[in-house]
Design an enzyme around this catalytic site. Structure first.
Site, PDB file in Angstrom:
ATOM      1  N   ASP A  70      -4.548  -0.567   0.718  1.00  0.00           N
ATOM      2  CA  ASP A  70      -4.616  -1.062  -0.661  1.00  0.00           C
ATOM      3  C   ASP A  70      -3.321  -0.774  -1.420  1.00  0.00           C
ATOM      4  O   ASP A  70      -2.645   0.219  -1.143  1.00  0.00           O
ATOM      5  CB  ASP A  70      -5.819  -0.409  -1.367  1.00  0.00           C
ATOM      6  CG  ASP A  70      -6.238  -1.177  -2.613  1.00  0.00           C
ATOM      7  OD1 ASP A  70      -5.804  -2.338  -2.783  1.00  0.00           O
ATOM      8  OD2 ASP A  70      -7.008  -0.610  -3.416  1.00  0.00           O
ATOM      9  N   HIS A  83       2.508  -8.071   0.095  1.00  0.00           N
ATOM     10  CA  HIS A  83       1.712  -8.315   1.307  1.00  0.00           C
ATOM     11  C   HIS A  83       2.614  -8.374   2.542  1.00  0.00           C
ATOM     12  O   HIS A  83       2.252  -7.884   3.608  1.00  0.00           O
ATOM     13  CB  HIS A  83       0.908  -9.609   1.173  1.00  0.00           C
ATOM     14  CG  HIS A  83      -0.142  -9.556   0.095  1.00  0.00           C
ATOM     15  ND1 HIS A  83      -1.009  -8.490  -0.044  1.00  0.00           N
ATOM     16  CD2 HIS A  83      -0.465 -10.432  -0.893  1.00  0.00           C
ATOM     17  CE1 HIS A  83      -1.829  -8.726  -1.071  1.00  0.00           C
ATOM     18  NE2 HIS A  83      -1.513  -9.880  -1.605  1.00  0.00           N
ATOM     19  N   LEU A  98      -4.502   1.960  22.973  1.00  0.00           N
ATOM     20  CA  LEU A  98      -5.077   1.919  21.620  1.00  0.00           C
ATOM     21  C   LEU A  98      -5.898   0.640  21.423  1.00  0.00           C
ATOM     22  O   LEU A  98      -5.486  -0.436  21.857  1.00  0.00           O
ATOM     23  CB  LEU A  98      -3.923   1.936  20.598  1.00  0.00           C
ATOM     24  CG  LEU A  98      -4.292   1.727  19.129  1.00  0.00           C
ATOM     25  CD1 LEU A  98      -4.901   3.008  18.551  1.00  0.00           C
ATOM     26  CD2 LEU A  98      -3.061   1.331  18.311  1.00  0.00           C
TER      27      LEU A  98
HETATM   28  C1  IPE Z   1     -10.129  -3.681  -0.277  1.00  0.00           C
HETATM   29  O1  IPE Z   1      -9.147  -3.775  -1.235  1.00  0.00           O
HETATM   30  C2  IPE Z   1      -9.950  -4.771   0.740  1.00  0.00           C
HETATM   31  C3  IPE Z   1      -8.776  -4.644   1.598  1.00  0.00           C
HETATM   32  C4  IPE Z   1      -7.950  -3.644   1.617  1.00  0.00           C
HETATM   33  C5  IPE Z   1      -8.575  -5.747   2.517  1.00  0.00           C
HETATM   34  P1  IPE Z   1      -9.402  -4.558  -2.625  1.00  0.00           P
HETATM   35  O2  IPE Z   1      -8.145  -4.422  -3.396  1.00  0.00           O
HETATM   36  O3  IPE Z   1      -9.881  -5.920  -2.348  1.00  0.00           O
HETATM   37  O4  IPE Z   1     -10.595  -3.711  -3.256  1.00  0.00           O
HETATM   38  P2  IPE Z   1     -11.095  -3.603  -4.766  1.00  0.00           P
HETATM   39  O5  IPE Z   1     -11.352  -4.991  -5.263  1.00  0.00           O
HETATM   40  O6  IPE Z   1      -9.983  -2.958  -5.539  1.00  0.00           O
HETATM   41  O7  IPE Z   1     -12.303  -2.743  -4.707  1.00  0.00           O
HETATM   42  C1  IPE Z   2      -4.307  -4.763  -0.380  1.00  0.00           C
HETATM   43  O1  IPE Z   2      -3.490  -4.831  -1.496  1.00  0.00           O
HETATM   44  C2  IPE Z   2      -4.277  -6.027   0.436  1.00  0.00           C
HETATM   45  C3  IPE Z   2      -5.509  -6.831   0.344  1.00  0.00           C
HETATM   46  C4  IPE Z   2      -6.586  -6.513  -0.306  1.00  0.00           C
HETATM   47  C5  IPE Z   2      -5.510  -8.091   1.042  1.00  0.00           C
HETATM   48  P1  IPE Z   2      -3.979  -5.532  -2.831  1.00  0.00           P
HETATM   49  O2  IPE Z   2      -3.625  -6.973  -2.774  1.00  0.00           O
HETATM   50  O3  IPE Z   2      -5.409  -5.247  -3.101  1.00  0.00           O
HETATM   51  O4  IPE Z   2      -3.051  -4.802  -3.899  1.00  0.00           O
HETATM   52  P2  IPE Z   2      -3.476  -4.261  -5.333  1.00  0.00           P
HETATM   53  O5  IPE Z   2      -4.710  -3.438  -5.156  1.00  0.00           O
HETATM   54  O6  IPE Z   2      -3.717  -5.467  -6.175  1.00  0.00           O
HETATM   55  O7  IPE Z   2      -2.317  -3.453  -5.781  1.00  0.00           O
HETATM   56 MG    MG Z   3      -6.402  -3.805  -4.081  1.00  0.00          MG
END
Ligand code: IPE
Ligand code: IPE
Ligand code: MG
Length: 255
Positions: A30, A47, A141
């Site tokens: 995240d 990303h 792995l």
């Molecule tokens: C969780 O992250 C999903 C992934 C890392 C793929 P999100 O950014 O989607 O989660 P919330 O919405 O903050 O809970």
């Molecule tokens: C995690 O990073 C990747 C996915 C959920 C696909 P985010 O896109 O959720 O990044 P934040 O949480 O908005 O910073």
């Molecule tokens: Mg996120």
């Protein structure tokens, strides 16, 4: 902890591999968007850098002797994001599989995908199938990619498959036990995660491995995912090594 008799007493307990080393690490990757925003960059750039962090995590997991690494790449709820971001994330997955599959295979890594395939475009489904098929006999792995994954959706699917067997009179409802539910999940055959790491400072599960994390240890890191590297990984593992796992009993140690 391997015998069947012991398993029925402590169904989730399992000796970790090596000294204090988790056999299975699952990561909620995240903070890509916030990493980019901090630098005035588009979210897509976060990303992209996140994919590089996945490569570092896979390499580190292999070097550290971890047997299973699960990465949460796209949740069943991530469809709620703007169409452009969803399409960017689909594009990155395709590029990752196309670009990295040969190298993963050369490194004896087995790839497994969890999450719903229906709802994904045919080209992505083909790539995911190809990744699993090509690497199915690898013994190093296991890299588990959670894509279009939701823990609750996975449990619903498992319930449906068991219910169909009951309807067809192939299964007695009273015979349903935890092993049978586990075998009906996408993660069948994969041990439960010993350690779940979430980056970015958020302290929630976000529908990740709902069934499987019943006794997992959680480590929440402040770093955004694109900054994740081997040092961060080692710090999380060190924290895990200080935990005492009990599984409801009194004496089971993390290792
Ligand atoms: C969780 O992250 C999903 C992934 C890392 C793929 P999100 O950014 O989607 O989660 P919330 O919405 O903050 O809970
Ligand atoms: C995690 O990073 C990747 C996915 C959920 C696909 P985010 O896109 O959720 O990044 P934040 O949480 O908005 O910073
Ligand atoms: Mg996120």
């Amino acid at each position: 902890m391997n015998g069947e008799a012991k398993r029925s007493i402590t169904p989730f307990a399992r000796e970790p591999e090596g000294e204090g080393m988790p056999a299975h690490v699952a990561i909620i990757m995240d903070g890509n968007g916030r990493w980019a925003a901090q630098r005035g960059l588009p979210r897509l750039e976060g990303h992209r850098r996140g994919v590089e962090a996945i490569r570092r995590a896979v390499r580190a997991a292999g070097d550290l002797g971890i047997r299973y690494l699960t990465v949460y790449s796209f949740s069943a709820e991530n469809w709620r994001r703007p169409a452009q971001e969803v399409s960017d994330l689909m594009g990155l997955l395709k590029r990752f599989v196309r670009h990295d599959l040969a190298e993963l295979h050369a490194n004896n890594i087995r790839v497994r995908i969890i999450g719903q395939r229906q709802g994904l475009s045919p080209d992505i489904r083909m790539l995911l199938d190809e990744a699993e098929q090509l690497t199915r006999s690898n013994t190093g792995l296991t890299l588990v990619i959670a894509f279009n994954y939701g823990g609750r959706q996975e449990i619903v699917e498992a319930m449906r498959s068991l219910a169909r067997r009951v309807r067809d009179e192939a299964l007695d409802p009273d015979a349903i036990d935890m092993d049978m539910v586990e075998a009906a999940l996408d993660t069948q055959g994969i041990p439960d995660p010993d350690l779940v790491i979430r980056t970015s400072g958020e302290q929630r599960v976000s529908n990740f491995l709902t069934w499987q994390t019943a006794y997992s240890e959680f480590v929440f890191l402040p770093d955004f995912w694109p900054d994740f590297d081997e040092a961060t990984f080692r710090a999380a593992l060190a924290e895990y090594g200080r935990r005492e796992r009990r599984f409801g009993g009194l004496t089971v140690r993390a290792g």
